[in-house]
Design a protein around this motif. Structure first.
Motif, PDB file in Angstrom:
ATOM      1  N   GLY A  70     -17.963  42.660 -43.829  1.00 25.09           N
ATOM      2  CA  GLY A  70     -17.661  44.028 -43.400  1.00 25.09           C
ATOM      3  C   GLY A  70     -16.293  44.474 -43.890  1.00 25.09           C
ATOM      4  O   GLY A  70     -16.133  45.566 -44.441  1.00 25.09           O
ATOM      5  N   THR A  71     -15.312  43.629 -43.713  1.00 24.64           N
ATOM      6  CA  THR A  71     -13.957  43.937 -44.170  1.00 24.64           C
ATOM      7  C   THR A  71     -13.921  44.096 -45.683  1.00 24.64           C
ATOM      8  O   THR A  71     -13.337  45.047 -46.203  1.00 24.64           O
ATOM      9  CB  THR A  71     -12.971  42.827 -43.745  1.00 24.64           C
ATOM     10  N   LEU A  72     -14.574  43.187 -46.393  1.00 26.17           N
ATOM     11  CA  LEU A  72     -14.556  43.245 -47.850  1.00 26.17           C
ATOM     12  C   LEU A  72     -15.309  44.467 -48.380  1.00 26.17           C
ATOM     13  O   LEU A  72     -14.910  45.050 -49.393  1.00 26.17           O
ATOM     14  CB  LEU A  72     -15.120  41.949 -48.443  1.00 26.17           C
ATOM     15  N   ALA A  74     -18.655  43.586 -56.779  1.00 23.80           N
ATOM     16  CA  ALA A  74     -17.292  43.578 -56.229  1.00 23.80           C
ATOM     17  C   ALA A  74     -17.138  42.528 -55.133  1.00 23.80           C
ATOM     18  O   ALA A  74     -16.044  42.031 -54.894  1.00 23.80           O
ATOM     19  CB  ALA A  74     -16.941  44.964 -55.681  1.00 23.80           C
ATOM     20  N   LEU A  75     -18.248  42.185 -54.485  1.00 24.28           N
ATOM     21  CA  LEU A  75     -18.231  41.212 -53.389  1.00 24.28           C
ATOM     22  C   LEU A  75     -18.854  39.897 -53.850  1.00 24.28           C
ATOM     23  O   LEU A  75     -19.844  39.438 -53.301  1.00 24.28           O
ATOM     24  CB  LEU A  75     -19.003  41.758 -52.183  1.00 24.28           C
ATOM     25  N   MET A 129     -27.315  39.855 -46.714  1.00 25.11           N
ATOM     26  CA  MET A 129     -26.080  40.050 -45.954  1.00 25.11           C
ATOM     27  C   MET A 129     -25.442  41.392 -46.294  1.00 25.11           C
ATOM     28  O   MET A 129     -24.964  42.098 -45.398  1.00 25.11           O
ATOM     29  CB  MET A 129     -25.096  38.904 -46.228  1.00 25.11           C
ATOM     30  N   LEU A 130     -25.444  41.765 -47.573  1.00 21.57           N
ATOM     31  CA  LEU A 130     -24.891  43.047 -47.965  1.00 21.57           C
ATOM     32  C   LEU A 130     -25.667  44.173 -47.298  1.00 21.57           C
ATOM     33  O   LEU A 130     -25.080  45.106 -46.747  1.00 21.57           O
ATOM     34  CB  LEU A 130     -24.920  43.207 -49.490  1.00 21.57           C
ATOM     35  N   SER A 131     -26.974  44.072 -47.304  1.00 17.05           N
ATOM     36  CA  SER A 131     -27.817  45.094 -46.687  1.00 17.05           C
ATOM     37  C   SER A 131     -27.544  45.208 -45.183  1.00 17.05           C
ATOM     38  O   SER A 131     -27.376  46.306 -44.648  1.00 17.05           O
ATOM     39  CB  SER A 131     -29.290  44.762 -46.934  1.00 17.05           C
ATOM     40  N   GLN A 132     -27.489  44.068 -44.495  1.00 19.85           N
ATOM     41  CA  GLN A 132     -27.226  44.064 -43.050  1.00 19.85           C
ATOM     42  C   GLN A 132     -25.863  44.658 -42.716  1.00 19.85           C
ATOM     43  O   GLN A 132     -25.739  45.469 -41.800  1.00 19.85           O
ATOM     44  CB  GLN A 132     -27.320  42.643 -42.484  1.00 19.85           C
ATOM     45  N   HIS A 169     -18.351  44.247 -36.605  1.00 20.06           N
ATOM     46  CA  HIS A 169     -18.871  44.735 -37.890  1.00 20.06           C
ATOM     47  C   HIS A 169     -17.738  44.959 -38.882  1.00 20.06           C
ATOM     48  O   HIS A 169     -17.880  44.678 -40.069  1.00 20.06           O
ATOM     49  CB  HIS A 169     -19.633  46.047 -37.706  1.00 20.06           C
ATOM     50  N   VAL A 170     -16.619  45.474 -38.401  1.00 18.05           N
ATOM     51  CA  VAL A 170     -15.476  45.772 -39.277  1.00 18.05           C
ATOM     52  C   VAL A 170     -14.731  44.506 -39.673  1.00 18.05           C
ATOM     53  O   VAL A 170     -14.290  44.373 -40.812  1.00 18.05           O
ATOM     54  CB  VAL A 170     -14.502  46.765 -38.592  1.00 18.05           C
TER      55      VAL A 170
END
Length: 133
Positions: A33-35, A53-54, A61-64, A27-28
């Motif tokens: 996740g990193t971004l 920003a992303l 994908m952002l939600s997940q 996840h990280v």
């Protein structure tokens, strides 16, 4: 702990396939996740601010990724009692600790991106590019 005679600087961590650490690490360290963590390193952001920003991340994908990072304890989701709902995302204490480790890695990668890209580009004298002429 390292055994006598072993290299004390070498990690002796063994992470079994079914270990939760692997999932959290995934996840990280996945792309978004990193971004997300890096974007939140500057402070609290709302959903749309984070999405801007992303550049390129889909809503799904952002939600997940946010859900995973919230479940893992890296991000705090705070909903304000307003209409319409006002939701903010910020790093938890653990999230800040992890991000403090990621920022230097990101900076080092960004610093070396030009030379790393040059190393991966075929040259005119390489057999690969010669065969395409």
């Amino acid at each position: 702990m390292p055994q006598t005679g072993e290299n004390p600087h070498r990690s002796t961590l063994s992470i079994p396939a079914d270990c939760a650490t692997r999932a959290v690490l995934g996840h990280v360290t996945n792309r978004w996740g990193t971004l997300i963590l890096l974007a939140l390193s500057d402070g609290t952001l709302r959903w749309n601010e984070l999405r801007r920003a992303l550049d390129g991340v889909s809503e799904k994908m952002l939600s997940q990724c946010l859900q995973s990072l919230i479940s893992d304890g890296f991000i705090l989701r705070e909903q304000k009692p307003t209409m319409p709902p006002h939701v903010e995302y910020s790093l938890t204490k653990v999230g800040r600790e992890i991000t403090e480790l990621l920022v230097p890695l990101f900076e080092r990668i960004a610093f070396h991106t030009g030379e790393l890209t040059e190393l991966t580009q075929p040259t005119e004298s390489s057999p690969k590019s010669a065969s395409h002429q």
